[in-house]
Design an enzyme around this catalytic site. Sequence first.
Site, PDB file in Angstrom:
ATOM      1  N   HIS A 172      -8.404 -10.068  -1.887  1.00 26.08           N
ATOM      2  CA  HIS A 172      -8.096  -9.900  -0.452  1.00 26.08           C
ATOM      3  C   HIS A 172      -9.041 -10.826   0.266  1.00 26.08           C
ATOM      4  O   HIS A 172     -10.233 -10.891   0.135  1.00 26.08           O
ATOM      5  CB  HIS A 172      -8.360  -8.322   0.475  1.00 26.08           C
ATOM      6  CG  HIS A 172      -8.601  -8.446   1.637  1.00 26.08           C
ATOM      7  ND1 HIS A 172      -7.653  -7.911   2.575  1.00 26.08           N
ATOM      8  CD2 HIS A 172      -9.714  -8.867   2.417  1.00 26.08           C
ATOM      9  CE1 HIS A 172      -8.273  -8.117   3.958  1.00 26.08           C
ATOM     10  NE2 HIS A 172      -9.513  -8.548   3.906  1.00 26.08           N
ATOM     11  N   ARG A 194     -15.196  -6.019   5.926  1.00 24.79           N
ATOM     12  CA  ARG A 194     -14.765  -4.599   5.604  1.00 24.79           C
ATOM     13  C   ARG A 194     -15.230  -4.810   4.004  1.00 24.79           C
ATOM     14  O   ARG A 194     -14.795  -3.545   3.345  1.00 24.79           O
ATOM     15  CB  ARG A 194     -13.402  -4.670   5.885  1.00 24.79           C
ATOM     16  CG  ARG A 194     -13.040  -4.233   6.999  1.00 24.79           C
ATOM     17  CD  ARG A 194     -11.375  -4.319   7.519  1.00 24.79           C
ATOM     18  NE  ARG A 194     -10.862  -5.557   7.474  1.00 24.79           N
ATOM     19  CZ  ARG A 194      -9.675  -6.083   7.428  1.00 24.79           C
ATOM     20  NH1 ARG A 194      -8.970  -5.212   7.657  1.00 24.79           N
ATOM     21  NH2 ARG A 194      -9.393  -7.200   7.132  1.00 24.79           N
ATOM     22  N   ARG A 210      -3.681 -16.609   6.533  1.00 25.26           N
ATOM     23  CA  ARG A 210      -4.386 -16.204   7.622  1.00 25.26           C
ATOM     24  C   ARG A 210      -4.727 -17.035   8.851  1.00 25.26           C
ATOM     25  O   ARG A 210      -4.588 -16.790   9.901  1.00 25.26           O
ATOM     26  CB  ARG A 210      -5.774 -15.360   7.298  1.00 25.26           C
ATOM     27  CG  ARG A 210      -6.433 -14.605   8.145  1.00 25.26           C
ATOM     28  CD  ARG A 210      -7.822 -14.109   7.433  1.00 25.26           C
ATOM     29  NE  ARG A 210      -7.569 -13.115   6.264  1.00 25.26           N
ATOM     30  CZ  ARG A 210      -7.224 -11.937   6.834  1.00 25.26           C
ATOM     31  NH1 ARG A 210      -7.166 -11.503   7.859  1.00 25.26           N
ATOM     32  NH2 ARG A 210      -7.173 -11.012   5.673  1.00 25.26           N
ATOM     33  N   HIS A 231       1.027  -1.029  -0.066  1.00 19.78           N
ATOM     34  CA  HIS A 231       0.078  -0.002   0.292  1.00 19.78           C
ATOM     35  C   HIS A 231       1.026   1.136   0.114  1.00 19.78           C
ATOM     36  O   HIS A 231       0.959   2.075   0.933  1.00 19.78           O
ATOM     37  CB  HIS A 231      -0.903   0.032   1.364  1.00 19.78           C
ATOM     38  CG  HIS A 231      -1.787  -1.307   1.233  1.00 19.78           C
ATOM     39  ND1 HIS A 231      -2.976  -1.481   0.293  1.00 19.78           N
ATOM     40  CD2 HIS A 231      -1.888  -2.364   1.997  1.00 19.78           C
ATOM     41  CE1 HIS A 231      -3.343  -2.578   0.756  1.00 19.78           C
ATOM     42  NE2 HIS A 231      -2.871  -3.300   1.436  1.00 19.78           N
ATOM     43  N   ASP A 248       2.348  -6.797   2.123  1.00 16.55           N
ATOM     44  CA  ASP A 248       1.281  -5.899   2.337  1.00 16.55           C
ATOM     45  C   ASP A 248       1.837  -4.676   3.063  1.00 16.55           C
ATOM     46  O   ASP A 248       1.381  -3.944   4.065  1.00 16.55           O
ATOM     47  CB  ASP A 248       0.436  -6.731   3.545  1.00 16.55           C
ATOM     48  CG  ASP A 248      -1.015  -6.292   3.398  1.00 16.55           C
ATOM     49  OD1 ASP A 248      -1.286  -5.334   2.600  1.00 16.55           O
ATOM     50  OD2 ASP A 248      -1.787  -6.770   4.389  1.00 16.55           O
ATOM     51  N   GLY A 290      -6.269   2.882   8.331  1.00 12.61           N
ATOM     52  CA  GLY A 290      -7.633   3.883   8.403  1.00 12.61           C
ATOM     53  C   GLY A 290      -8.556   3.030   8.846  1.00 12.61           C
ATOM     54  O   GLY A 290      -9.699   3.741   9.091  1.00 12.61           O
ATOM     55  N   GLU A 291      -8.719   1.813   8.967  1.00 11.88           N
ATOM     56  CA  GLU A 291      -9.876   1.282   9.594  1.00 11.88           C
ATOM     57  C   GLU A 291     -10.117   1.611  10.889  1.00 11.88           C
ATOM     58  O   GLU A 291     -11.300   0.977  11.210  1.00 11.88           O
ATOM     59  CB  GLU A 291      -9.634  -0.381   9.372  1.00 11.88           C
ATOM     60  CG  GLU A 291      -9.645  -0.924   7.936  1.00 11.88           C
ATOM     61  CD  GLU A 291      -8.431  -1.289   7.423  1.00 11.88           C
ATOM     62  OE1 GLU A 291      -7.253  -0.549   7.902  1.00 11.88           O
ATOM     63  OE2 GLU A 291      -8.280  -2.166   6.480  1.00 11.88           O
TER      64      GLU A 291
END
Length: 381
Positions: free
Chosen positions: A198, A166, A230, A66, A288, A72-73
């Site tokens: 994602h 999200r 994950r 990024h 990431d 920002g979440e």
Amino acid sequence: MSEFLLIRDAQRMAPAAEGRGDVLVAHGRILAVGQGLEPSGCGATVQVIEANGRLLCPGLVDSLVHFGGGGGEGGFATRMPPLSAATALAAGVTSMVGALGTDDITRSHADLLACARSLAAEGLSAYTLTGSYQVPPVTLTGSVRGDIIFVPEMIGLGEIAIADHRGSQPSAAELARIASDTRVAGRLSGKCGKVLVHVGEAPEGLALLREASTRWPVPITQWHPTHINRNARLLADGIAFAKEGGSIDFTTSSTPDFVAAGEIPAAQALAQALSAGVPIERITMSSDGQASLPHFDAQGRLVSLEVAPIGSLLESVREAVQRYAVPLSTALASATSSPAAIWGLERKGRIAVGMDADFVLLEPDTLARALTVAAGRVNRA
Ligand code: ZN
């Protein structure tokens, strides 16, 4: 910058081990590979690096950064800053694929593209993906096809979110349409036209991708799902997906909290996928980078955030070799030749005549970085 750069007496990892010798670079491209190379008779200045048997590897190709700033979440205070070229070079990364992420309102493709061009001014190769987590995809020119066809840096779409609270909870039909638009644009513009996906924590995992590729003529190779390490369930699903012909990506930036919650370190996931029989050509690792990594207290409250480090990519290559006994050439491939092939970056990820002069030089015993070369420019910081 000299017109010529001679890297002398290096052990070449192309990423396959190719023995000891020299690499001659001219104007940012590899001109010759061999023994006893000397640029002579042309009167040009030649910068010489004595590698003294260090490992010369392709510059790392990071499939997800990024670089415009992620996160920002957790509110505006949790927005992460953009990536600096110096940070990428210090991490041995010379090519990267950038994406927006969750926030496509205060972040934009115009800004991401400006960041890519700023990194390019330092010799880095920065590509971007149109769209974001959300459906319908946000674009720069008004359409996914327009973006990929008209914007040189835009090579695909993503990271679109599935199985995540999200995301926009897209249907298989919506995903199939977006993948087809991306694919058609890729074909028209000579780019890979892939969709970076994602994948969140929800138990359906990769089911939507399989459904989209079963019900409509969307090749399974159209998707490149990330965060497959994950948890153990998603890793098993991802390994099956890769054995069905798909490709998968493991995320290298992590925290002790994530691992305690069941995340498998990328290096371990790589070893596991390889031992399950997944070809290395279908596996990538990515940092990431510049996403936000949260730290929680014992009660589960957010206490701090850190920027996901792009340096975790090289660290995971090292960990795969030193801790999980993955051969160095294979571990390197997951961050060089495999992502370059998956993203259609023809002059990236390998050391051969005609390729871009992007390298990372490593110490043979520790695999620590000695220096990075991006487009023929040497960075020792
Ligand atoms: Zn993601």
